[in-house]
Design a protein around this motif. Structure first.
Motif, mmCIF file in Angstrom:
data_model
loop_
_atom_site.group_PDB
_atom_site.id
_atom_site.type_symbol
_atom_site.label_atom_id
_atom_site.label_comp_id
_atom_site.label_asym_id
_atom_site.label_seq_id
_atom_site.Cartn_x
_atom_site.Cartn_y
_atom_site.Cartn_z
ATOM 1 N N GLN A 168 44.112 67.376 24.242
ATOM 2 C CA GLN A 168 44.377 66.533 25.409
ATOM 3 C C GLN A 168 45.753 65.859 25.360
ATOM 4 O O GLN A 168 46.145 65.199 26.310
ATOM 5 C CB GLN A 168 43.292 65.450 25.519
ATOM 6 C CG GLN A 168 41.858 65.975 25.447
ATOM 7 C CD GLN A 168 41.557 66.986 26.538
ATOM 8 O OE1 GLN A 168 41.986 66.823 27.679
ATOM 9 N NE2 GLN A 168 40.801 68.025 26.185
ATOM 10 N N TRP A 169 46.447 66.012 24.257
ATOM 11 C CA TRP A 169 47.746 65.351 24.119
ATOM 12 C C TRP A 169 48.764 65.898 25.110
ATOM 13 O O TRP A 169 48.764 67.084 25.429
ATOM 14 C CB TRP A 169 48.268 65.509 22.690
ATOM 15 C CG TRP A 169 47.857 64.386 21.774
ATOM 16 C CD1 TRP A 169 46.614 63.858 21.641
ATOM 17 C CD2 TRP A 169 48.708 63.661 20.877
ATOM 18 N NE1 TRP A 169 46.613 62.851 20.708
ATOM 19 C CE2 TRP A 169 47.884 62.700 20.218
ATOM 20 C CE3 TRP A 169 50.058 63.708 20.550
ATOM 21 C CZ2 TRP A 169 48.381 61.819 19.254
ATOM 22 C CZ3 TRP A 169 50.548 62.835 19.590
ATOM 23 C CH2 TRP A 169 49.723 61.889 18.962
ATOM 24 N N THR A 170 49.655 65.004 25.566
ATOM 25 C CA THR A 170 50.749 65.383 26.449
ATOM 26 C C THR A 170 52.052 64.829 25.865
ATOM 27 O O THR A 170 52.050 64.173 24.813
ATOM 28 C CB THR A 170 50.538 64.814 27.864
ATOM 29 O OG1 THR A 170 50.577 63.375 27.787
ATOM 30 C CG2 THR A 170 49.206 65.268 28.446
ATOM 31 N N LYS A 172 53.612 62.378 26.974
ATOM 32 C CA LYS A 172 53.523 60.911 26.976
ATOM 33 C C LYS A 172 52.898 60.394 25.671
ATOM 34 O O LYS A 172 53.319 59.364 25.138
ATOM 35 C CB LYS A 172 52.698 60.431 28.167
ATOM 36 C CG LYS A 172 53.412 60.577 29.506
ATOM 37 C CD LYS A 172 52.558 60.014 30.629
ATOM 38 C CE LYS A 172 53.281 60.129 31.975
ATOM 39 N NZ LYS A 172 52.453 59.577 33.084
ATOM 40 N N GLU A 188 56.571 67.881 19.553
ATOM 41 C CA GLU A 188 56.506 68.594 20.835
ATOM 42 C C GLU A 188 56.458 70.103 20.627
ATOM 43 O O GLU A 188 55.657 70.812 21.253
ATOM 44 C CB GLU A 188 57.725 68.221 21.686
ATOM 45 C CG GLU A 188 57.689 68.832 23.087
ATOM 46 C CD GLU A 188 58.908 68.462 23.910
ATOM 47 O OE1 GLU A 188 59.140 69.119 24.943
ATOM 48 O OE2 GLU A 188 59.640 67.519 23.519
#
Length: 343
Positions: A168-170, A172, A188
């Motif tokens: 679920q990480w983005t 942000k 990233e």
């Protein structure tokens, strides 16, 4: 010319990436021909053309690149036998071994009738099986990158999220860590690598499943505890024709689920070849043992008892052996019953 016992020849081919060393011997074991040729069918056929009508069989080791060689000669109706390298060790006292002696030994084993044949997986379904093997590359890469991602966060005193939370990480979430911009760059790119590995693994899985799902073997495999979609495909495709395994013990041995030891006069003298067998099936049944011990009550109870007396590795290997033997019975027509594992 009609091949008779008197004029029969036996051929050995020592196969390499860019060349093949060919050797022929007669019924008496005398070498009648040796030649190194380029690794292509035209060169091999041209070299052996004067002898094909006398060659009883041609033996080649099961090396990484045997597909083109065996398939190509089979299409020409040549009697080619694929050999198990683990079972064809030459006399240990020999001082010099090279391509010449290797090719001679292949031919000699055919002459003596001791050539250890390997199963030649059907050409039609071999690419499907190999595609599933490549899927494991992406699964392993995903695991490696996940560990790298978690290790990087912990290096800076942050808690590593679990695999499900990480999905679920983005961008942000990465920025919210407040870490240096180049540390964020690492996070990233690692996150992108995880998702790319997931995408590629699922792409392969979906296409292989479309081929495997209609088969009887795939459907029956999932009767065994711990075997789901991915492991069901792997077991069905890696095992091939189950009739080649004479017993449940033979199949478990092929899955590397039995111990390997050498003893004499009741004393342990060492280990035999523990890697003899299929490493993909070995992994699959250990994975199945993990899931079965977690979700099946009776298997869980047995596993816990075994773990207390023997430790985790031996308990898991013992359970993998029981599952492999149960799989053999299921694939040979019996519906799964816990009695297949525990009597």
């Amino acid at each position: 010319m009609q091949t008779t016992k008197a004029n029969a020849l036996y051929a050995g081919a020592d196969l390499h990436g860019n060349n093949v060393f060919l050797s022929l011997c007669d019924q008496e074991g005398n070498t009648v021909f040796r030649k190194r040729v380029k690794a292509n069918l035209a060169a091999v056929n041209a070299a052996l053309d004067p002898f094909w009508d006398r060659i009883v069989a041609l033996g080649v080791e099961s090396t990484f690149n045997w597909y083109w060689f065996v398939d190509g000669l089979h299409e020409k109706d040549r009697n080619v036998k694929l050999g198990n390298p683990a079972k064809m060790e030459q006399y240990k006292g020999i001082k010099i071994t090279n391509d010449l002696t290797d090719a001679d030994w292949l031919a000699e084993q055919l002459r003596l009738g001791i050539f250890p044949e390997s199963y030649i997986y059907p050409k039609e379904t071999r690419p499907v099986r190999d595609a599933l093997r490549r899927r494991q590359l992406f699964v392993r890469r995903r695991t490696q990158v996940l560990l790298s991602f978690g290790g990087l966060l912990e290096r800076y005193g942050l808690d590593a999220p679990g695999a499900r939370k990480l999905e679920q990480w983005t961008l942000k979430d990465i920025q919210a860590t407040g870490l240096d911009e180049f540390v964020q760059l690492q996070l990233e790119t690692l996150l992108e690598a995880i998702r790319e590995s997931d995408r590629l693994a699922k792409k392969v899985e979906q296409q292989v499943l479309a081929v495997a799902k209609p088969t009887k073997q795939y459907r029956r495999a999932q009767q065994v505890p711990g075997i789901g979609v991915a492991l069901g495909m792997l077991v069905a495709l890696e095992s091939g024709d189950f009739s080649r395994f004479k017993s449940a013990g033979d199949y478990a041995s092929y899955c590397r689920a039995v111990k390997s030891e050498c003893s004499s006069n009741g004393k342990k003298k060492g280990k035999n070849n523990a890697k003899n067998g299929n490493r993909y099936l070995a992994w699959a049944f250990v994975e199945a043992a993990t899931y079965a011990a977690r979700f099946n009550p009776r298997i869980h109870a047995w596993y816990e008892r075994k773990k207390r007396t023997s430790g985790v590795p031996k308990a898991k290997k013992a359970l993998a052996c029981k599952l492999a033997k149960a799989m053999w019975h299921v694939m040979n027509g019996k519906d799964f019953d816990e009695k297949l594992m525990f009597g």
